[in-house]
Design a protein around this motif. Structure first.
Motif, PDB file in Angstrom:
ATOM      1  N   ARG A  50      50.520  78.160  33.798  1.00 61.26           N
ATOM      2  CA  ARG A  50      50.996  77.702  35.109  1.00 61.26           C
ATOM      3  C   ARG A  50      52.380  77.065  35.012  1.00 61.26           C
ATOM      4  NH1 ARG A  50      45.723  76.002  35.489  1.00 61.26           N
ATOM      5  NH2 ARG A  50      46.306  73.841  35.063  1.00 61.26           N
ATOM      6  N   ARG A  51      52.575  76.233  33.995  1.00 62.53           N
ATOM      7  CA  ARG A  51      53.878  75.564  33.825  1.00 62.53           C
ATOM      8  C   ARG A  51      54.980  76.598  33.596  1.00 62.53           C
ATOM      9  NH1 ARG A  51      52.981  70.425  35.613  1.00 62.53           N
ATOM     10  NH2 ARG A  51      50.996  69.764  34.804  1.00 62.53           N
ATOM     11  N   ARG A  52      54.696  77.614  32.794  1.00 65.68           N
ATOM     12  CA  ARG A  52      55.688  78.664  32.527  1.00 65.68           C
ATOM     13  C   ARG A  52      55.986  79.436  33.807  1.00 65.68           C
ATOM     14  NH1 ARG A  52      54.885  83.802  32.058  1.00 65.68           N
ATOM     15  NH2 ARG A  52      52.678  83.676  31.512  1.00 65.68           N
ATOM     16  N   ALA A  93      61.239  73.973  25.204  1.00 64.61           N
ATOM     17  CA  ALA A  93      61.694  75.233  25.799  1.00 64.61           C
ATOM     18  C   ALA A  93      61.560  75.213  27.317  1.00 64.61           C
ATOM     19  CB  ALA A  93      60.904  76.402  25.220  1.00 64.61           C
ATOM     20  N   LEU A  94      60.562  74.495  27.830  1.00 66.74           N
ATOM     21  CA  LEU A  94      60.349  74.410  29.272  1.00 66.74           C
ATOM     22  C   LEU A  94      60.877  73.099  29.852  1.00 66.74           C
ATOM     23  CD1 LEU A  94      58.340  76.717  28.408  1.00 66.74           C
ATOM     24  CD2 LEU A  94      57.072  76.104  30.433  1.00 66.74           C
ATOM     25  N   ASP A  95      61.532  72.306  29.015  1.00 67.49           N
ATOM     26  CA  ASP A  95      62.107  71.023  29.426  1.00 67.49           C
ATOM     27  C   ASP A  95      61.047  70.124  30.076  1.00 67.49           C
ATOM     28  OD1 ASP A  95      64.187  69.175  29.593  1.00 67.49           O
ATOM     29  OD2 ASP A  95      64.741  69.811  31.605  1.00 67.49           O
ATOM     30  N   LEU A  96      59.911  69.987  29.368  1.00 67.34           N
ATOM     31  CA  LEU A  96      58.789  69.169  29.835  1.00 67.34           C
ATOM     32  C   LEU A  96      58.486  68.069  28.841  1.00 67.34           C
ATOM     33  CD1 LEU A  96      56.380  72.054  30.869  1.00 67.34           C
ATOM     34  CD2 LEU A  96      57.720  70.640  32.411  1.00 67.34           C
ATOM     35  N   ARG A  97      57.928  66.973  29.337  1.00 67.44           N
ATOM     36  CA  ARG A  97      57.427  65.920  28.457  1.00 67.44           C
ATOM     37  C   ARG A  97      56.091  66.388  27.878  1.00 67.44           C
ATOM     38  NH1 ARG A  97      57.222  62.379  32.946  1.00 67.44           N
ATOM     39  NH2 ARG A  97      55.111  62.028  32.219  1.00 67.44           N
ATOM     40  N   MET A  98      55.762  65.909  26.694  1.00 63.04           N
ATOM     41  CA  MET A  98      54.531  66.338  26.026  1.00 63.04           C
ATOM     42  C   MET A  98      53.278  65.987  26.823  1.00 63.04           C
ATOM     43  SD  MET A  98      55.077  65.886  21.949  1.00 63.04           S
ATOM     44  CE  MET A  98      53.438  66.509  21.627  1.00 63.04           C
ATOM     45  N   VAL A 150      50.731  70.805  16.912  1.00 65.19           N
ATOM     46  CA  VAL A 150      51.591  69.813  17.567  1.00 65.19           C
ATOM     47  C   VAL A 150      53.064  70.204  17.499  1.00 65.19           C
ATOM     48  CG1 VAL A 150      52.376  67.414  17.481  1.00 65.19           C
ATOM     49  CG2 VAL A 150      49.971  67.934  17.199  1.00 65.19           C
ATOM     50  N   VAL A 151      53.510  70.722  16.380  1.00 63.78           N
ATOM     51  CA  VAL A 151      54.917  71.114  16.240  1.00 63.78           C
ATOM     52  C   VAL A 151      55.234  72.254  17.209  1.00 63.78           C
ATOM     53  CG1 VAL A 151      56.640  72.084  14.661  1.00 63.78           C
ATOM     54  CG2 VAL A 151      55.064  70.307  13.864  1.00 63.78           C
ATOM     55  N   GLN A 152      54.351  73.231  17.301  1.00 63.58           N
ATOM     56  CA  GLN A 152      54.552  74.342  18.228  1.00 63.58           C
ATOM     57  C   GLN A 152      54.513  73.852  19.667  1.00 63.58           C
ATOM     58  OE1 GLN A 152      51.263  76.590  16.718  1.00 63.58           O
ATOM     59  NE2 GLN A 152      52.595  78.076  15.699  1.00 63.58           N
ATOM     60  N   PHE A 153      53.613  72.929  19.957  1.00 62.81           N
ATOM     61  CA  PHE A 153      53.516  72.388  21.305  1.00 62.81           C
ATOM     62  C   PHE A 153      54.795  71.644  21.686  1.00 62.81           C
ATOM     63  CE2 PHE A 153      52.139  69.074  24.348  1.00 62.81           C
ATOM     64  CZ  PHE A 153      51.763  69.907  25.380  1.00 62.81           C
ATOM     65  N   ALA A 156      57.745  86.570  27.080  1.00 64.71           N
ATOM     66  CA  ALA A 156      58.721  86.972  26.063  1.00 64.71           C
ATOM     67  C   ALA A 156      59.901  86.003  25.998  1.00 64.71           C
ATOM     68  CB  ALA A 156      59.215  88.387  26.329  1.00 64.71           C
ATOM     69  N   GLU A 157      60.327  85.492  27.150  1.00 70.04           N
ATOM     70  CA  GLU A 157      61.448  84.550  27.179  1.00 70.04           C
ATOM     71  C   GLU A 157      61.085  83.248  26.467  1.00 70.04           C
ATOM     72  OE1 GLU A 157      63.788  84.730  31.199  1.00 70.04           O
ATOM     73  OE2 GLU A 157      61.643  85.039  31.601  1.00 70.04           O
ATOM     74  N   VAL A 158      59.917  82.703  26.800  1.00 73.62           N
ATOM     75  CA  VAL A 158      59.490  81.444  26.187  1.00 73.62           C
ATOM     76  C   VAL A 158      59.241  81.646  24.692  1.00 73.62           C
ATOM     77  CG1 VAL A 158      57.736  79.636  26.183  1.00 73.62           C
ATOM     78  CG2 VAL A 158      58.539  80.587  28.347  1.00 73.62           C
ATOM     79  N   ALA A 159      58.594  82.732  24.340  1.00 75.70           N
ATOM     80  CA  ALA A 159      58.313  83.010  22.938  1.00 75.70           C
ATOM     81  C   ALA A 159      59.604  83.076  22.133  1.00 75.70           C
ATOM     82  CB  ALA A 159      57.530  84.310  22.802  1.00 75.70           C
ATOM     83  N   GLN A 160      60.613  83.732  22.673  1.00 69.84           N
ATOM     84  CA  GLN A 160      61.894  83.832  21.981  1.00 69.84           C
ATOM     85  C   GLN A 160      62.531  82.451  21.820  1.00 69.84           C
ATOM     86  OE1 GLN A 160      64.898  86.185  23.958  1.00 69.84           O
ATOM     87  NE2 GLN A 160      66.090  86.390  22.083  1.00 69.84           N
TER      88      GLN A 160
END
Length: 70
Positions: A16-18, A60-65, A51-54, A26-30
């Motif tokens: 949903r966030r993406r 990448a989405l300019d979001l807080r954890m 956690v590192v991937q998160f 594909a954009e986010v993955a890249q």
């Protein structure tokens, strides 16, 4: 109070966030250096990212954890 989220709930929230940012998998993955297939597995709840991937996904989405729980 049980605040635990299932893998499916986490994945659905990530998707949903993406989509709110009109981004393709594909954009986010890249942006975070993973395959689109891996991101798809996170979003479907088949896998949970570490956690590192998160953190990379959040960046990448300019979001807080902590936004994923909301």
């Amino acid at each position: 109070c049980d605040i635990a989220m299932t893998a499916a709930q986490i994945g659905a929230s990530m998707r949903r966030r993406r989509e709110r940012q009109d981004l393709k998998q594909a954009e986010v993955a890249q942006r975070i250096g993973i395959s689109r297939g891996l991101l798809s597995r996170w979003e479907s709840g088949d896998l949970v990212c570490d956690v590192v991937q998160f953190m990379a996904w959040c960046e990448a989405l300019d979001l807080r954890m902590d936004v994923i729980a909301g």
